[in-house]
Motif scaffolding. Sequence first.
Motif, PDB file in Angstrom:
ATOM      1  N   GLY A   1      62.677  34.780  79.312  1.00 43.71           N
ATOM      2  CA  GLY A   1      61.749  35.293  80.162  1.00 43.71           C
ATOM      3  C   GLY A   1      60.483  35.976  79.568  1.00 43.71           C
ATOM      4  N   THR A   2      60.443  35.941  78.180  1.00 42.49           N
ATOM      5  CA  THR A   2      59.374  36.692  77.364  1.00 42.49           C
ATOM      6  C   THR A   2      58.344  35.552  76.902  1.00 42.49           C
ATOM      7  OG1 THR A   2      60.355  37.125  75.416  1.00 42.49           O
ATOM      8  CG2 THR A   2      60.579  38.912  77.373  1.00 42.49           C
ATOM      9  N   PHE A   3      57.356  36.023  76.689  1.00 43.13           N
ATOM     10  CA  PHE A   3      56.254  34.845  76.063  1.00 43.13           C
ATOM     11  C   PHE A   3      55.664  35.551  74.711  1.00 43.13           C
ATOM     12  CE2 PHE A   3      56.888  33.265  80.041  1.00 43.13           C
ATOM     13  CZ  PHE A   3      56.848  32.095  80.005  1.00 43.13           C
ATOM     14  N   GLU A   4      55.501  34.948  73.750  1.00 41.22           N
ATOM     15  CA  GLU A   4      54.631  35.381  72.611  1.00 41.22           C
ATOM     16  C   GLU A   4      53.337  34.859  72.648  1.00 41.22           C
ATOM     17  OE1 GLU A   4      54.411  36.865  68.409  1.00 41.22           O
ATOM     18  OE2 GLU A   4      56.097  37.002  69.827  1.00 41.22           O
ATOM     19  N   GLU A   5      52.221  35.546  72.495  1.00 37.84           N
ATOM     20  CA  GLU A   5      50.840  35.136  72.760  1.00 37.84           C
ATOM     21  C   GLU A   5      50.595  35.110  71.427  1.00 37.84           C
ATOM     22  OE1 GLU A   5      48.481  37.490  75.157  1.00 37.84           O
ATOM     23  OE2 GLU A   5      49.665  36.774  76.989  1.00 37.84           O
ATOM     24  N   MET A   6      49.808  33.816  71.161  1.00 40.68           N
ATOM     25  CA  MET A   6      49.017  33.452  69.768  1.00 40.68           C
ATOM     26  C   MET A   6      47.840  33.380  70.029  1.00 40.68           C
ATOM     27  SD  MET A   6      52.274  31.073  68.700  1.00 40.68           S
ATOM     28  CE  MET A   6      52.143  29.989  70.051  1.00 40.68           C
ATOM     29  N   GLU A   7      46.992  33.836  69.148  1.00 44.47           N
ATOM     30  CA  GLU A   7      45.439  33.779  69.399  1.00 44.47           C
ATOM     31  C   GLU A   7      44.871  32.615  68.626  1.00 44.47           C
ATOM     32  OE1 GLU A   7      41.252  36.315  68.337  1.00 44.47           O
ATOM     33  OE2 GLU A   7      43.360  37.188  67.967  1.00 44.47           O
ATOM     34  N   ILE A   8      44.055  31.745  69.578  1.00 43.41           N
ATOM     35  CA  ILE A   8      43.435  30.884  68.878  1.00 43.41           C
ATOM     36  C   ILE A   8      42.071  31.322  67.904  1.00 43.41           C
ATOM     37  CG2 ILE A   8      41.864  28.723  69.245  1.00 43.41           C
ATOM     38  CD1 ILE A   8      43.290  28.637  72.059  1.00 43.41           C
ATOM     39  N   LEU A   9      42.355  31.080  66.658  1.00 46.37           N
ATOM     40  CA  LEU A   9      41.323  31.630  65.774  1.00 46.37           C
ATOM     41  C   LEU A   9      40.099  30.539  65.387  1.00 46.37           C
ATOM     42  CD1 LEU A   9      43.951  32.657  63.123  1.00 46.37           C
ATOM     43  CD2 LEU A   9      42.692  34.121  64.775  1.00 46.37           C
ATOM     44  N   GLU A  10      40.400  29.392  65.549  1.00 49.18           N
ATOM     45  CA  GLU A  10      39.228  28.416  65.426  1.00 49.18           C
ATOM     46  C   GLU A  10      39.478  27.115  66.551  1.00 49.18           C
ATOM     47  OE1 GLU A  10      36.810  25.835  62.136  1.00 49.18           O
ATOM     48  OE2 GLU A  10      38.423  27.264  61.524  1.00 49.18           O
ATOM     49  N   LEU A  11      38.445  26.773  66.994  1.00 45.02           N
ATOM     50  CA  LEU A  11      38.354  25.689  67.822  1.00 45.02           C
ATOM     51  C   LEU A  11      37.308  24.977  67.726  1.00 45.02           C
ATOM     52  CD1 LEU A  11      40.167  24.320  70.408  1.00 45.02           C
ATOM     53  CD2 LEU A  11      38.624  25.545  71.911  1.00 45.02           C
ATOM     54  N   LYS A  12      37.460  23.654  67.329  1.00 44.29           N
ATOM     55  CA  LYS A  12      36.281  22.769  67.622  1.00 44.29           C
ATOM     56  C   LYS A  12      36.748  21.480  68.061  1.00 44.29           C
ATOM     57  CE  LYS A  12      34.199  24.220  63.057  1.00 44.29           C
ATOM     58  NZ  LYS A  12      34.294  24.198  61.605  1.00 44.29           N
ATOM     59  N   ALA A  13      36.246  20.976  69.211  1.00 42.90           N
ATOM     60  CA  ALA A  13      36.681  19.925  70.129  1.00 42.90           C
ATOM     61  C   ALA A  13      36.919  18.719  69.400  1.00 42.90           C
ATOM     62  CB  ALA A  13      36.022  19.707  71.310  1.00 42.90           C
ATOM     63  N   GLU A  14      38.153  18.272  69.501  1.00 42.34           N
ATOM     64  CA  GLU A  14      38.600  16.853  68.891  1.00 42.34           C
ATOM     65  C   GLU A  14      38.584  16.866  67.379  1.00 42.34           C
ATOM     66  OE1 GLU A  14      36.902  13.528  70.914  1.00 42.34           O
ATOM     67  OE2 GLU A  14      37.797  14.138  72.758  1.00 42.34           O
ATOM     68  N   SER A  15      38.620  18.163  66.779  1.00 46.69           N
ATOM     69  CA  SER A  15      38.560  18.414  65.532  1.00 46.69           C
ATOM     70  C   SER A  15      39.628  19.318  64.851  1.00 46.69           C
ATOM     71  CB  SER A  15      36.863  18.642  65.152  1.00 46.69           C
ATOM     72  OG  SER A  15      36.949  18.806  63.662  1.00 46.69           O
ATOM     73  N   VAL A  16      39.165  20.616  65.121  1.00 48.17           N
ATOM     74  CA  VAL A  16      40.018  21.707  64.730  1.00 48.17           C
ATOM     75  C   VAL A  16      40.568  22.701  65.757  1.00 48.17           C
ATOM     76  CG1 VAL A  16      40.019  23.734  63.279  1.00 48.17           C
ATOM     77  CG2 VAL A  16      38.731  21.843  62.626  1.00 48.17           C
ATOM     78  N   LEU A  17      41.985  22.893  65.678  1.00 51.14           N
ATOM     79  CA  LEU A  17      42.618  23.940  66.377  1.00 51.14           C
ATOM     80  C   LEU A  17      43.425  24.645  65.525  1.00 51.14           C
ATOM     81  CD1 LEU A  17      43.701  25.149  69.056  1.00 51.14           C
ATOM     82  CD2 LEU A  17      45.426  23.372  69.116  1.00 51.14           C
ATOM     83  N   GLU A  18      43.234  26.137  65.456  1.00 49.46           N
ATOM     84  CA  GLU A  18      44.012  26.804  64.459  1.00 49.46           C
ATOM     85  C   GLU A  18      44.280  28.239  65.478  1.00 49.46           C
ATOM     86  OE1 GLU A  18      43.732  29.167  60.227  1.00 49.46           O
ATOM     87  OE2 GLU A  18      42.097  28.221  61.094  1.00 49.46           O
ATOM     88  N   TYR A  19      45.456  28.650  65.214  1.00 43.95           N
ATOM     89  CA  TYR A  19      45.926  30.054  65.967  1.00 43.95           C
ATOM     90  C   TYR A  19      47.126  30.593  65.135  1.00 43.95           C
ATOM     91  CZ  TYR A  19      49.437  26.137  67.589  1.00 43.95           C
ATOM     92  OH  TYR A  19      50.332  25.140  67.731  1.00 43.95           O
ATOM     93  N   THR A  20      47.315  31.923  65.498  1.00 38.23           N
ATOM     94  CA  THR A  20      48.341  32.734  64.610  1.00 38.23           C
ATOM     95  C   THR A  20      49.765  32.019  65.167  1.00 38.23           C
ATOM     96  OG1 THR A  20      48.084  34.184  66.906  1.00 38.23           O
ATOM     97  CG2 THR A  20      46.739  34.938  64.966  1.00 38.23           C
TER      98      THR A  20
END
Length: 158
Positions: free
Chosen positions: A62-81
């Motif tokens: 019933g709980t959720f851990e939130e992870m922050e998106i640190l870097e986003l480059k469309a169709e190239s890079v997705l980085e999160y905590t």
Amino acid sequence: MLAVIQKTANGYTARYERRLKHPVAKVWAMLTENEKLAKWFSELSVDDLREGGVIKFDMQDGTFEEMEILELKAESVLEYTWGEDRVRFELYPEPDGCRLVLIETIAKLTDHTPKDVAGWDVCLDVIEAVLAGRTIESSKSAWEIKYEQYAKLFAELG
């Protein structure tokens, strides 16, 4: 093939690489569109797809851990905590599809580290299977095999 584990100044990295016979756009959708994300990691959902945005992990209680998106480059890079760690997906176009690189930055090794690393390895196998229209008979069996391999690898690292 197992991830390449390396010691760094701030901990460790686990680097996975897959060559996929699918275009970058199709693989990117697997990482960022909730209906596709659910096919390979049902506990994850993208809440706000932007740098500083949020990816949520359903703790199944019933709980959720939130992870922050640190870097986003469309169709190239997705980085999160990822707790104290970070998860980074990189996509590179290739003539017959694309190369998917996943780098997990690990702050400190724990008893849980080989489990997580094996889990990401299986997730990449599932992404590959889903894109190819196949199913993996037992993710749990695949995970158990990889977990044993990673547990041994991390034990050797000390």
